[in-house]
Scaffold this motif. Structure first.
Motif, PDB file in Angstrom:
ATOM      1  N   ARG A  24    -102.190-109.480  34.568  1.00  0.00           N
ATOM      2  CA  ARG A  24    -102.203-108.024  35.286  1.00  0.00           C
ATOM      3  C   ARG A  24    -100.867-108.211  36.006  1.00  0.00           C
ATOM      4  O   ARG A  24     -99.991-107.269  36.099  1.00  0.00           O
ATOM      5  CB  ARG A  24    -103.268-107.960  36.291  1.00  0.00           C
ATOM      6  N   PHE A  25    -100.200-109.347  36.407  1.00  0.00           N
ATOM      7  CA  PHE A  25     -99.183-109.650  37.244  1.00  0.00           C
ATOM      8  C   PHE A  25     -98.078-108.984  36.325  1.00  0.00           C
ATOM      9  O   PHE A  25     -97.056-108.244  36.546  1.00  0.00           O
ATOM     10  CB  PHE A  25     -98.974-110.799  37.861  1.00  0.00           C
ATOM     11  N   LEU A  26     -97.934-109.831  35.168  1.00  0.00           N
ATOM     12  CA  LEU A  26     -97.013-109.712  34.114  1.00  0.00           C
ATOM     13  C   LEU A  26     -96.833-108.235  33.504  1.00  0.00           C
ATOM     14  O   LEU A  26     -95.987-107.587  33.299  1.00  0.00           O
ATOM     15  CB  LEU A  26     -96.943-110.467  32.754  1.00  0.00           C
ATOM     16  N   GLN A  27     -98.218-107.565  33.425  1.00  0.00           N
ATOM     17  CA  GLN A  27     -98.307-106.273  32.956  1.00  0.00           C
ATOM     18  C   GLN A  27     -97.578-105.143  33.976  1.00  0.00           C
ATOM     19  O   GLN A  27     -96.946-104.374  33.439  1.00  0.00           O
ATOM     20  CB  GLN A  27     -99.730-105.680  32.687  1.00  0.00           C
ATOM     21  N   GLY A  28     -97.852-105.482  35.184  1.00  0.00           N
ATOM     22  CA  GLY A  28     -97.259-104.657  36.198  1.00  0.00           C
ATOM     23  C   GLY A  28     -95.775-104.703  36.229  1.00  0.00           C
ATOM     24  O   GLY A  28     -95.005-103.869  36.712  1.00  0.00           O
ATOM     25  N   ARG A  29     -95.283-105.753  35.991  1.00  0.00           N
ATOM     26  CA  ARG A  29     -93.728-105.981  35.934  1.00  0.00           C
ATOM     27  C   ARG A  29     -93.293-105.527  34.450  1.00  0.00           C
ATOM     28  O   ARG A  29     -92.070-105.568  34.382  1.00  0.00           O
ATOM     29  CB  ARG A  29     -93.384-107.570  35.685  1.00  0.00           C
ATOM     30  N   GLY A  30     -94.084-104.889  33.609  1.00  0.00           N
ATOM     31  CA  GLY A  30     -93.578-104.032  32.553  1.00  0.00           C
ATOM     32  C   GLY A  30     -93.423-104.762  31.205  1.00  0.00           C
ATOM     33  O   GLY A  30     -92.725-104.542  30.260  1.00  0.00           O
ATOM     34  N   PHE A  31     -94.272-106.088  31.232  1.00  0.00           N
ATOM     35  CA  PHE A  31     -94.087-106.470  29.782  1.00  0.00           C
ATOM     36  C   PHE A  31     -95.443-106.440  28.920  1.00  0.00           C
ATOM     37  O   PHE A  31     -96.387-105.931  29.397  1.00  0.00           O
ATOM     38  CB  PHE A  31     -94.338-108.246  30.190  1.00  0.00           C
ATOM     39  N   GLY A  32     -95.264-106.398  27.724  1.00  0.00           N
ATOM     40  CA  GLY A  32     -96.058-106.037  26.711  1.00  0.00           C
ATOM     41  C   GLY A  32     -97.115-106.769  26.472  1.00  0.00           C
ATOM     42  O   GLY A  32     -96.981-108.251  26.915  1.00  0.00           O
ATOM     43  N   GLY A  33     -98.368-106.325  25.750  1.00  0.00           N
ATOM     44  CA  GLY A  33     -99.434-107.357  25.676  1.00  0.00           C
ATOM     45  C   GLY A  33     -99.284-108.499  24.865  1.00  0.00           C
ATOM     46  O   GLY A  33     -99.533-109.751  25.069  1.00  0.00           O
ATOM     47  N   ASP A  34     -98.423-108.421  23.883  1.00  0.00           N
ATOM     48  CA  ASP A  34     -98.059-109.463  22.816  1.00  0.00           C
ATOM     49  C   ASP A  34     -97.409-110.302  23.637  1.00  0.00           C
ATOM     50  O   ASP A  34     -97.584-111.728  23.521  1.00  0.00           O
ATOM     51  CB  ASP A  34     -97.527-108.957  21.610  1.00  0.00           C
ATOM     52  N   VAL A  35     -96.144-110.155  24.475  1.00  0.00           N
ATOM     53  CA  VAL A  35     -95.545-110.867  25.179  1.00  0.00           C
ATOM     54  C   VAL A  35     -96.334-111.554  26.328  1.00  0.00           C
ATOM     55  O   VAL A  35     -96.219-112.924  26.130  1.00  0.00           O
ATOM     56  CB  VAL A  35     -94.210-110.173  25.931  1.00  0.00           C
ATOM     57  N   ILE A  36     -97.144-110.944  26.861  1.00  0.00           N
ATOM     58  CA  ILE A  36     -98.166-111.761  27.960  1.00  0.00           C
ATOM     59  C   ILE A  36     -99.067-112.817  27.105  1.00  0.00           C
ATOM     60  O   ILE A  36     -99.350-113.791  27.684  1.00  0.00           O
ATOM     61  CB  ILE A  36     -98.943-110.432  28.554  1.00  0.00           C
ATOM     62  N   ARG A  37     -99.640-112.259  26.194  1.00  0.00           N
ATOM     63  CA  ARG A  37    -100.439-113.259  25.558  1.00  0.00           C
ATOM     64  C   ARG A  37     -99.538-114.621  25.206  1.00  0.00           C
ATOM     65  O   ARG A  37    -100.153-115.948  25.084  1.00  0.00           O
ATOM     66  CB  ARG A  37    -101.142-112.631  24.283  1.00  0.00           C
ATOM     67  N   LYS A  38     -98.519-114.360  24.567  1.00  0.00           N
ATOM     68  CA  LYS A  38     -97.643-115.417  24.070  1.00  0.00           C
ATOM     69  C   LYS A  38     -97.255-116.535  25.353  1.00  0.00           C
ATOM     70  O   LYS A  38     -97.485-117.773  25.248  1.00  0.00           O
ATOM     71  CB  LYS A  38     -96.274-115.130  23.496  1.00  0.00           C
ATOM     72  N   VAL A  39     -96.735-115.718  26.620  1.00  0.00           N
ATOM     73  CA  VAL A  39     -96.640-116.778  27.630  1.00  0.00           C
ATOM     74  C   VAL A  39     -97.646-117.371  28.060  1.00  0.00           C
ATOM     75  O   VAL A  39     -97.645-118.450  28.493  1.00  0.00           O
ATOM     76  CB  VAL A  39     -95.919-115.782  28.756  1.00  0.00           C
ATOM     77  N   LEU A  40     -98.856-116.749  28.180  1.00  0.00           N
ATOM     78  CA  LEU A  40    -100.071-117.194  28.817  1.00  0.00           C
ATOM     79  C   LEU A  40    -100.944-118.138  27.952  1.00  0.00           C
ATOM     80  O   LEU A  40    -101.429-119.169  28.374  1.00  0.00           O
ATOM     81  CB  LEU A  40    -101.079-116.383  29.283  1.00  0.00           C
ATOM     82  N   ASN A  41    -100.674-118.261  26.830  1.00  0.00           N
ATOM     83  CA  ASN A  41    -101.489-119.270  25.739  1.00  0.00           C
ATOM     84  C   ASN A  41    -100.374-119.988  25.303  1.00  0.00           C
ATOM     85  O   ASN A  41    -100.902-121.140  24.747  1.00  0.00           O
ATOM     86  CB  ASN A  41    -101.812-118.328  24.457  1.00  0.00           C
TER      87      ASN A  41
END
Length: 149
Positions: free
Chosen positions: A125-142
């Motif tokens: 949620r934090f990364l999404q609020g900063r304007g990053f896409g779902g695929d990027v968020i998944r890559k960072v967190l996984n």
């Protein structure tokens, strides 16, 4: 106290920071007619004091380290910058990918991989609020952190 002219108001606003044409028009609206404001804005553009391109590039340069491309696009569109100008400003900044920026923002805020699903959702949620896409968020967190780095 004498009335401040529209031109002087425009110059004062531009002296503080760059503005988009739409922002400056909105700020001048209570002080003159639409035709007068348009004349002043055209003159500021002729004198190269007002430039949406320069505004967009400065905005991206100052915010790119903290926000994703989607957020930067949205913020500039909200300020009345044309899509072509936004694309050009983002292309100029192109040195760092969204993934790299997201990883940097994530590591400065959290630094540790999420321990459970609740923590994962919080970080996402934090990364999404900063304007990053779902695929990027998944890559960072996984991604498993590289211990050698």
């Amino acid at each position: 106290m004498p009335e401040i002219s529209l031109r002087e108001r425009a110059v004062r606003h531009l002296a503080r920071r760059d503005h988009s044409r739409a922002e400056l028009a909105r700020k001048l609206a209570p002080h003159g007619s639409a035709e007068e404001i348009d004349d002043v804005l055209n003159r500021m553009h002729e004198l190269e004091l007002l430039s949406d391109r320069r505004f967009a590039e400065a905005w991206v340069r100052s915010k790119a380290a903290r926000f994703g491309t989607a957020r930067l696009r949205h913020d500039l569109a909200q300020r009345g910058v044309a899509r072509e100008t936004i694309d050009a400003a983002l292309a100029v900044e192109g040195g760092c990918t969204d993934f790299d920026r997201a990883r940097q923002v994530w590591s400065s805020r959290f630094g540790a991989a999420p321990a459970d699903a609740r923590e994962w959702a919080k970080q996402a949620r934090f990364l999404q609020g900063r304007g990053f896409g779902g695929d990027v968020i998944r890559k960072v967190l996984n991604e498993t952190p590289d211990e050698s780095a």
